[in-house]
Design an enzyme around this catalytic site. Structure first.
Site, PDB file in Angstrom:
ATOM      1  CB  SER A  73      -0.871   0.237   1.366  1.00  0.00           C
ATOM      2  OG  SER A  73      -1.552   1.190   1.331  1.00  0.00           O
ATOM      3  CE  LYS A  74       3.167   6.792  -3.364  1.00  0.00           C
ATOM      4  NZ  LYS A  74       4.553   6.581  -3.926  1.00  0.00           N
ATOM      5  NE  ARG A  75      -4.101   2.443   4.225  1.00  0.00           N
ATOM      6  CZ  ARG A  75      -4.680   1.634   3.338  1.00  0.00           C
ATOM      7  NH1 ARG A  75      -4.968   2.136   2.119  1.00  0.00           N
ATOM      8  NH2 ARG A  75      -5.520   0.491   3.756  1.00  0.00           N
TER       9      ARG A  75
END
Length: 491
Positions: free
Chosen positions: A262-264
């Site tokens: 996930s980018k987050r």
């Protein structure tokens, strides 16, 4: 309803070949899972001499990100995943952007209403539903009980509605996936999803089925999270009387054993990996092996070789874990395999980040760096000492392994200085010969002389190359100056 229009649409469907599609949403960066889907889709088409199609699924207008479409195009181009049909090049089954196909979806939605495979829902959303916290429970929607006449009347009166899929209340739906095998789901567990939203745009659940059929898609590659929705897609195919494509559902790419990438969470996208100094070819090779095995021990494959060896049967049911160290290994191998000319072109910009001295030939660094570079972004730090001697302490000259300390290093540097000063030709052969001759004269190993000279010239413990190469690139005057500085530091 103009049935001739539908007949013409059906007649235009490309048939008789393998046709695959990559259908991203322009909602941000291209993460590793997206790239893997694109790659597998491409490989299936190329392995079977078929067509690879790019389709843009942009019906979720609220999530669109500016320039995301350009990121998709650039990534596909960088990775050599060249499509045969798509928004930018056209083709026989266009348009290839979903918002440009709105009229098509509306007509097929009307056709589905006529086949009783869908119904209009006029219910207003509650606040909870607007926030995505709730939805109609299966068969609890009162609009599903409206007669077609009542439904048509409400629509003609201008009442807002969505179109929902009608799911049989009894029985089961079975589908076959190339990875997970045969899966049977009770129909009473399936929700009646919205197919056409109140703004007239389709949801993914409807548009992907219509598009895949009209574009003649033979193999559908997507994430295993869509397994739960596939029975509903099959019911749509069944309602229209269409042939179902082959399904290939791939398990997710994970950051660890519990979490998807996930980018987050700071996990890298394709663009991030490029910025970190990884080569597109290495990324593609590694991504191909995230959940697929070619069999045997070989791991390094060019894209053309992947097209030859790729087989759906090699895709695993188990999630794949992204290992940055393994990717770095692939990147190192690809950098080593580059021609000297290609590496120099790639490395030049990184070299110039560190080397400001106009008297230093930056092209001299390429052969020094290529066998010692894991990522292109490592280059500036590896060679920054050439531009200016860094601050360092005398302890740098201590090497316990070779039993060398400050005193021994000082002796070697004092002995080496006049020998190097006397060199008339400052090249690899001359520098090497002078230091080897000195080591022989002092009855010590070659490394006993070269090691302290390298430390003095670089001011760093780890360098790309030895004393000979470093001194040659620095030049005679600068090399001698640095050796004198080291002598003063150790005295």
């Amino acid at each position: 309803m103009d049935m001739k229009w539908f007949e013409d649409m059906e007649a235009a469907i490309p048939r008789g070949e393998v046709r695959t599609r990559f259908a991203p949403s322009p909602t941000g960066y291209m993460h590793v899972g997206n790239l893997r889907t694109a790659l597998y889709t491409y490989l299936i088409a190329r392995k079977n001499k078929g067509k690879f199609i790019l389709r843009i699924e942009d019906t979720d207008q609220g999530r669109l990100v500016e320039d995301a479409l350009q990121v998709i195009y650039k990534t596909m181009h960088d990775c050599d995943l060249n499509h045969d049909e798509g928004p930018d090049i056209g083709g026989p089954a266009g348009p290839y952007i979903q918002t440009e196909r709105k009229d098509i979806y509306e007509k097929y939605a009307e056709l589905l209403l006529g086949k009783d495979g869908a119904y209009r829902c006029f219910c207003k959303k509650t606040e909870a539903e607007k926030e995505g916290e709730a939805d109609f429970t299966k068969h609890k929607d009162p609009c599903s009980l409206l007669s077609r006449e009542e439904s048509d009347k409400k629509a003609l009166q201008g009442e807002a509605f969505v179109i929902r899929q009608r799911i049989p209340q009894e029985g089961t739906t079975t589908f076959y996936d190339e990875i997970f095998g045969e899966i049977t789901v009770p129909n009473d567990t399936l929700d009646e999803n919205v197919l056409i939203k109140s703004d007239g745009l389709p949801t993914y659940n409807f548009a992907n089925v219509i598009d895949d059929h009209l574009m003649g898609i033979s193999h559908v590659v997507r994430g295993s999270e869509y397994l739960a929705s596939t029975p509903k897609y099959n019911l749509l195919y069944e309602a229209f009387g269409w042939e179902v494509p082959k399904y290939i559902h791939c398990s997710p790419v994970m950051r660890d054993h519990q979490n998807k990438m996930s980018k987050r969470h700071g996990d890298p996208s394709y663009e991030d990996l490029l910025a970190q100094g990884y080569l597109s070819e290495a990324i593609v090779n590694y991504v191909a092996l995230l959940g697929w095995s070619p069999g045997g021990e070989r791991e390094v494959f060019s894209l053309d070789e992947l097209c030859e060896v790729f087989d759906i049967s090699g895709i695993s049911k188990s999630p794949a874990i992204f290992d940055i160290e393994k990717l770095t290994y692939f990147n190192t191998e690809y950098i080593k395999a580059l021609s000297a000319e290609d590496f120099t072109k790639l490395a030049e910009g990184y070299i110039r980040q560190s080397i400001k001295n106009p008297d230093i030939d930056i092209l001299a660094f390429a052969p020094l760096l290529q066998p010692r570079t894991e990522k292109l972004t490592d280059i500036p730090e590896k060679i920054d000492f050439f531009d200016s001697l860094p601050e360092y302490g005398a302890e740098l000259f201590v090497n316990k392994k070779s039993k060398t300390d400050e005193k021994v290093s000082l002796e070697m540097l004092k002995a080496a200085l006049p020998v190097l000063e006397g060199l008339l030709v400052w090249d690899d052969e001359g520098i090497h010969g002078a230091m080897v001759g000195l080591a022989e004269k002092l009855a010590v190993k070659n490394a006993a002389v070269m090691w302290p000279v390298r430390i003095a010239a670089a001011g760093k413990a780890v360098t790309p190359g030895g004393a000979v190469e470093i001194c040659r690139i620095l030049g005679k005057q600068e090399s001698l100056r640095r050796i004198k500085i080291a002598i003063d530091k150790l005295s």
